[in-house]
Design an enzyme around this catalytic site. Sequence first.
Site, PDB file in Angstrom:
ATOM      1  N   THR A  11       0.828  -1.236   0.000  1.00 51.34           N
ATOM      2  CA  THR A  11       0.000   0.000   0.000  1.00 51.34           C
ATOM      3  C   THR A  11       0.853   1.274   0.000  1.00 51.34           C
ATOM      4  O   THR A  11       0.323   2.367  -0.083  1.00 51.34           O
ATOM      5  CB  THR A  11      -0.910   0.016   1.252  1.00 51.34           C
ATOM      6  OG1 THR A  11      -0.061  -0.129   2.408  1.00 51.34           O
ATOM      7  CG2 THR A  11      -1.916  -1.130   1.203  1.00 51.34           C
ATOM      8  N   GLY A  12       2.167   1.142   0.056  1.00 49.67           N
ATOM      9  CA  GLY A  12       3.045   2.333   0.051  1.00 49.67           C
ATOM     10  C   GLY A  12       3.353   2.788  -1.361  1.00 49.67           C
ATOM     11  O   GLY A  12       2.906   2.161  -2.332  1.00 49.67           O
ATOM     12  N   ARG A  39      -2.485  -2.529  10.019  1.00 45.29           N
ATOM     13  CA  ARG A  39      -3.332  -1.326   9.817  1.00 45.29           C
ATOM     14  C   ARG A  39      -3.977  -1.344   8.407  1.00 45.29           C
ATOM     15  O   ARG A  39      -5.104  -0.929   8.222  1.00 45.29           O
ATOM     16  CB  ARG A  39      -2.449  -0.081   9.974  1.00 45.29           C
ATOM     17  CG  ARG A  39      -3.175   1.232  10.174  1.00 45.29           C
ATOM     18  CD  ARG A  39      -2.298   2.317  10.802  1.00 45.29           C
ATOM     19  NE  ARG A  39      -0.924   2.280  10.314  1.00 45.29           N
ATOM     20  CZ  ARG A  39      -0.492   2.981   9.247  1.00 45.29           C
ATOM     21  NH1 ARG A  39      -1.342   3.708   8.566  1.00 45.29           N
ATOM     22  NH2 ARG A  39       0.765   2.919   8.862  1.00 45.29           N
ATOM     23  N   SER A  40      -3.223  -1.852   7.423  1.00 42.11           N
ATOM     24  CA  SER A  40      -3.748  -1.838   6.045  1.00 42.11           C
ATOM     25  C   SER A  40      -4.471  -3.120   5.672  1.00 42.11           C
ATOM     26  O   SER A  40      -5.039  -3.225   4.586  1.00 42.11           O
ATOM     27  CB  SER A  40      -2.591  -1.606   5.065  1.00 42.11           C
ATOM     28  OG  SER A  40      -1.955  -0.386   5.361  1.00 42.11           O
ATOM     29  N   CYS A 127      17.920   3.997  -4.985  1.00 43.03           N
ATOM     30  CA  CYS A 127      17.454   4.620  -6.229  1.00 43.03           C
ATOM     31  C   CYS A 127      18.514   5.538  -6.842  1.00 43.03           C
ATOM     32  O   CYS A 127      18.760   5.499  -8.051  1.00 43.03           O
ATOM     33  CB  CYS A 127      16.169   5.394  -5.982  1.00 43.03           C
ATOM     34  SG  CYS A 127      16.106   6.254  -4.424  1.00 43.03           S
ATOM     35  N   GLN A 154      17.239  15.067  -5.130  1.00 38.28           N
ATOM     36  CA  GLN A 154      16.359  13.914  -4.990  1.00 38.28           C
ATOM     37  C   GLN A 154      14.914  14.277  -4.694  1.00 38.28           C
ATOM     38  O   GLN A 154      14.619  15.072  -3.803  1.00 38.28           O
ATOM     39  CB  GLN A 154      16.917  12.937  -3.944  1.00 38.28           C
ATOM     40  CG  GLN A 154      18.273  12.392  -4.376  1.00 38.28           C
ATOM     41  CD  GLN A 154      18.879  11.347  -3.463  1.00 38.28           C
ATOM     42  OE1 GLN A 154      20.079  11.319  -3.257  1.00 38.28           O
ATOM     43  NE2 GLN A 154      18.057  10.464  -2.900  1.00 38.28           N
ATOM     44  N   SER A 157       9.505  11.708  -3.408  1.00 41.05           N
ATOM     45  CA  SER A 157       8.944  10.339  -3.449  1.00 41.05           C
ATOM     46  C   SER A 157       9.894   9.339  -2.806  1.00 41.05           C
ATOM     47  O   SER A 157       9.480   8.288  -2.331  1.00 41.05           O
ATOM     48  CB  SER A 157       8.672   9.907  -4.889  1.00 41.05           C
ATOM     49  OG  SER A 157       9.889   9.954  -5.633  1.00 41.05           O
ATOM     50  N   LYS A 211      25.910   5.156   0.745  1.00 40.72           N
ATOM     51  CA  LYS A 211      25.300   4.120  -0.113  1.00 40.72           C
ATOM     52  C   LYS A 211      25.799   4.287  -1.551  1.00 40.72           C
ATOM     53  O   LYS A 211      26.167   3.318  -2.215  1.00 40.72           O
ATOM     54  CB  LYS A 211      23.763   4.248  -0.099  1.00 40.72           C
ATOM     55  CG  LYS A 211      23.101   3.745   1.159  1.00 40.72           C
ATOM     56  CD  LYS A 211      21.598   4.062   1.149  1.00 40.72           C
ATOM     57  CE  LYS A 211      20.959   3.726   2.492  1.00 40.72           C
ATOM     58  NZ  LYS A 211      19.535   4.159   2.552  1.00 40.72           N
ATOM     59  N   HIS A 240      14.593  11.698  -9.600  1.00 38.47           N
ATOM     60  CA  HIS A 240      15.866  12.167  -9.039  1.00 38.47           C
ATOM     61  C   HIS A 240      16.728  12.686 -10.185  1.00 38.47           C
ATOM     62  O   HIS A 240      16.721  12.112 -11.278  1.00 38.47           O
ATOM     63  CB  HIS A 240      16.622  11.008  -8.386  1.00 38.47           C
ATOM     64  CG  HIS A 240      16.096  10.544  -7.062  1.00 38.47           C
ATOM     65  ND1 HIS A 240      15.110  11.189  -6.341  1.00 38.47           N
ATOM     66  CD2 HIS A 240      16.429   9.451  -6.324  1.00 38.47           C
ATOM     67  CE1 HIS A 240      14.857  10.529  -5.222  1.00 38.47           C
ATOM     68  NE2 HIS A 240      15.649   9.462  -5.164  1.00 38.47           N
TER      69      HIS A 240
HETATM   70  C1  2RA Z   1      15.519   8.639  -0.722  1.00 41.60           C
HETATM   71  N1  2RA Z   1      17.117   7.139  -1.764  1.00 41.60           N
HETATM   72  O1  2RA Z   1      15.488   9.215  -1.808  1.00 41.60           O
HETATM   73  C2  2RA Z   1      16.319   7.356  -0.567  1.00 41.60           C
HETATM   74  C3  2RA Z   1      15.420   6.193  -0.290  1.00 41.60           C
HETATM   75  N2  2RA Z   1      14.507   5.954  -1.345  1.00 41.60           N
HETATM   76  O2  2RA Z   1      14.929   9.007   0.296  1.00 41.60           O
END
Ligand code: 2RA
Length: 335
Positions: A11-12, A39-40, A127, A154, A157, A211, A240
């Site tokens: 659901t996210g 919850r969902s 991402c 970024q 989302s 990361k 992004h």
């Molecule tokens: C962000 N890359 O953009 C991290 C996690 N999706 O918040």
Amino acid sequence: KKFNVAVVGATGAVGQELLKILAERNFPVKSLKPLATQRSAGKQIPFGGNTYTVEATTAQAFDGVDIALFAGGSASKEFAIEAATRGAVVVDNSSAFRMDPKVPLVVPEVNPEDVKNHQGIIANPNCSTIQMVVALKPIHDAAKIKRVVVSTYQAVSGAGKEAIDELTEQVKELAEGKEVVPKVFPYQIAFNLIPHIDVFADMDYTKEEWKMVNETKKIMHDDSIQVTATTVRVPVYRSHSESVNIETERKITAEEAKKVLASAPGIIVLDDPREKKYPMPLFTSDRDEVFVGRIREDNSIENGLNMWVVADQLRKGAATNAVQIAELLIKYNCL
Ligand code: 2RA
């Protein structure tokens, strides 16, 4: 052959995109098991002409599941190993297992064969790393990359559905002259830039920045590639953007770079600046490709290159990459 597929975190923002991409790409789903928090549980999810009821994520829920796509977050730490133990192959979008030597970290355009070494779990990279390595790969093959300096812009989302709603809310509240109270981010994000994604760690880099450094080396199978990153949250909904500076062993001209990028998988080169043609979130959202533009030689060093890389964070940055990994599992018959 069709497969029993579970989507954990259905659901996210990423979970919803996973369901959309599975349907769009006609993934061979025999049965779908949408899982989420208690919850969902009970919510109805339309999929492939049927309706499925969201169930709470429990260990037993993974019995009979062939592929479990984890959208990310805390459920991965709690259930990914359990799901694999019960026979599912897990594609995990969280950062929990990415640097585990037993877990392949895969971007299909870069290191597809790595899926063959999985021992039950395959990790989807961050991402911001995914879109960057898709663009780095052809340059590395052509001229061997020594060093990467990247600054990211970024989309909200990346921080989930609540963050998308927060941006919308804040713009409205500010238009009405109201005070905004930041919830998801440390400060107001509307009309602001926040140089802080995830938590601060060694050398005052954030985990998001580390990361990009560590995942790039693992995916490219080359620890000699030096990476330094600055990751910034910007008031954009879905894509992004990244300013990438590369130093290579061998000289590669901007023209050669454009050529190798244009013929590389998963990339669209959009680069005619005098005609105002360059990638922007305005046009890249809801697309699966990585868009590259502003390709030019670095005027300050011998073998340097600049490029601007934009991609949809929810699609190629998360859901599409995960489903492409699941497609590789079928292609390489390692389910
Ligand atoms: C962000 N890359 O953009 C991290 C996690 N999706 O918040």
